[in-house]
Design a protein around this motif. Structure first.
Motif, PDB file in Angstrom:
ATOM      1  N   VAL A  27       0.837  -1.130  -0.116  1.00  0.00           N
ATOM      2  CA  VAL A  27      -0.055  -0.043   0.213  1.00  0.00           C
ATOM      3  C   VAL A  27       0.837   1.143   0.034  1.00  0.00           C
ATOM      4  N   ASN A  28       1.910   1.283   0.912  1.00  0.00           N
ATOM      5  CA  ASN A  28       2.803   2.367   0.894  1.00  0.00           C
ATOM      6  C   ASN A  28       3.487   2.512  -0.351  1.00  0.00           C
ATOM      7  N   ALA A  33       3.968   5.622  -5.443  1.00  0.00           N
ATOM      8  CA  ALA A  33       4.145   5.704  -6.987  1.00  0.00           C
ATOM      9  C   ALA A  33       3.144   6.313  -7.362  1.00  0.00           C
ATOM     10  N   GLY A  34       2.334   7.188  -6.666  1.00  0.00           N
ATOM     11  CA  GLY A  34       1.203   8.139  -7.141  1.00  0.00           C
ATOM     12  C   GLY A  34      -0.096   7.410  -7.926  1.00  0.00           C
ATOM     13  N   ILE A  35      -0.195   6.141  -7.530  1.00  0.00           N
ATOM     14  CA  ILE A  35      -1.467   5.620  -8.136  1.00  0.00           C
ATOM     15  C   ILE A  35      -2.715   5.448  -7.303  1.00  0.00           C
ATOM     16  N   VAL A  36      -2.648   6.086  -5.966  1.00  0.00           N
ATOM     17  CA  VAL A  36      -3.667   5.977  -5.172  1.00  0.00           C
ATOM     18  C   VAL A  36      -4.228   7.332  -4.864  1.00  0.00           C
ATOM     19  N   PRO A  37      -5.473   7.185  -5.120  1.00  0.00           N
ATOM     20  CA  PRO A  37      -6.154   8.717  -4.816  1.00  0.00           C
ATOM     21  C   PRO A  37      -6.135   9.190  -3.322  1.00  0.00           C
ATOM     22  N   ASP A  38      -5.888  10.398  -3.134  1.00  0.00           N
ATOM     23  CA  ASP A  38      -6.031  10.817  -1.466  1.00  0.00           C
ATOM     24  C   ASP A  38      -7.332  10.264  -0.836  1.00  0.00           C
ATOM     25  N   LEU A 177      -3.525  -3.135  -3.905  1.00  0.00           N
ATOM     26  CA  LEU A 177      -2.518  -3.977  -4.133  1.00  0.00           C
ATOM     27  C   LEU A 177      -2.530  -4.656  -5.654  1.00  0.00           C
ATOM     28  N   THR A 178      -3.922  -4.800  -5.999  1.00  0.00           N
ATOM     29  CA  THR A 178      -3.808  -5.440  -7.336  1.00  0.00           C
ATOM     30  C   THR A 178      -3.622  -4.272  -8.413  1.00  0.00           C
ATOM     31  N   ALA A 179      -4.012  -2.886  -8.157  1.00  0.00           N
ATOM     32  CA  ALA A 179      -3.737  -1.906  -8.978  1.00  0.00           C
ATOM     33  C   ALA A 179      -2.044  -1.786  -9.024  1.00  0.00           C
ATOM     34  N   LEU A 180      -1.384  -1.793  -7.867  1.00  0.00           N
ATOM     35  CA  LEU A 180       0.043  -1.966  -7.871  1.00  0.00           C
ATOM     36  C   LEU A 180       0.621  -2.980  -8.794  1.00  0.00           C
ATOM     37  N   ARG A 181      -0.003  -4.219  -8.713  1.00  0.00           N
ATOM     38  CA  ARG A 181       0.407  -5.368  -9.509  1.00  0.00           C
ATOM     39  C   ARG A 181       0.428  -5.104 -11.113  1.00  0.00           C
ATOM     40  N   LEU A 182      -0.852  -4.496 -11.272  1.00  0.00           N
ATOM     41  CA  LEU A 182      -0.852  -4.163 -12.874  1.00  0.00           C
ATOM     42  C   LEU A 182       0.139  -3.240 -13.063  1.00  0.00           C
ATOM     43  N   TYR A 183       0.249  -2.195 -12.087  1.00  0.00           N
ATOM     44  CA  TYR A 183       1.184  -0.982 -12.432  1.00  0.00           C
ATOM     45  C   TYR A 183       2.595  -1.588 -12.767  1.00  0.00           C
TER      46      TYR A 183
END
Length: 186
Positions: A27-28, A33-38, A177-183
């Motif tokens: 998550v951190n 990486a800038g892929i999580v909205p505030d 986490l899945t968004a990070l994996r796709l990233y």
């Protein structure tokens, strides 16, 4: 790039402002990486809504591609810009009768479907795959291919005992986490 495995996803803990210990490093990393909205940087263990997943998907897409999504499609039950953008790209299609159900709880099979469509929209289609979960027969027909692809790509694993729990809710931290994996795959 993170080092991860699509292993069983632990059961979510009570909602709080900190991610679960098993999810915190990734998550951190996703936040850095800038892929999580505030708006999604708290309440990590609660179920995500369909609109929240769209917000995460927009952030990921626009970060990876370096372009703002200009396509729009609308639904009668929401004017959420992130939903309109994801619909414009064909990542989300709604629930029928021109509606989207933005506040509806995101299910695991919906998340898999949106992730597969998002990967394709970003120009990184996921490999073919067949879901090998014990509860494979309970996956909706419209999600079977996507669940297989998400599993084959390592984006999503099961919830334990070789089950996927397709209609189970998907938490904010699982979404991140899945968004990070796709990233990491792009």
């Amino acid at each position: 790039m993170s080092s991860w495995r699509a292993s069983p996803e632990p059961a979510p803990q009570p909602a709080g402002d900190q991610p679960s210990s098993w999810a915190a490093p990734q998550v951190n990393e996703a936040i850095a990486a800038g892929i999580v909205p505030d708006a999604l940087q708290s309440g990590y263990t609660r179920p995500a809504t369909r609109a929240e997943f769209c917000a995460l998907a927009v952030e990921l897409y626009e970060t990876v591609t370096g372009t703002e999504i200009t396509q729009r499609a609308t639904f009668t039950d929401t004017d959420d810009l992130n939903v309109q953008k994801m619909a414009g790209l064909g990542v989300v299609l709604g629930v029928g009768d021109g509606t989207f159900n933005p506040d509806g709880t995101l299910t695991r099979e919906q998340a898999a479907t949106m992730l597969v469509r998002l990967a394709e929209a970003m120009g990184h289609p996921l490999p073919e795959g067949t879901a090998s979960f014990a509860d494979h027969a309970s996956i909706a027909s419209w999600a079977v291919d996507a669940v297989g692809r998400a599993q084959a790509a390592g984006l999503m694993g099961g919830v334990g005992d070789n089950t996927f729990s397709p209609q189970g809710s998907y938490t904010v931290e699982q979404s991140i986490l899945t968004a990070l994996r796709l990233y990491d795959l792009t």
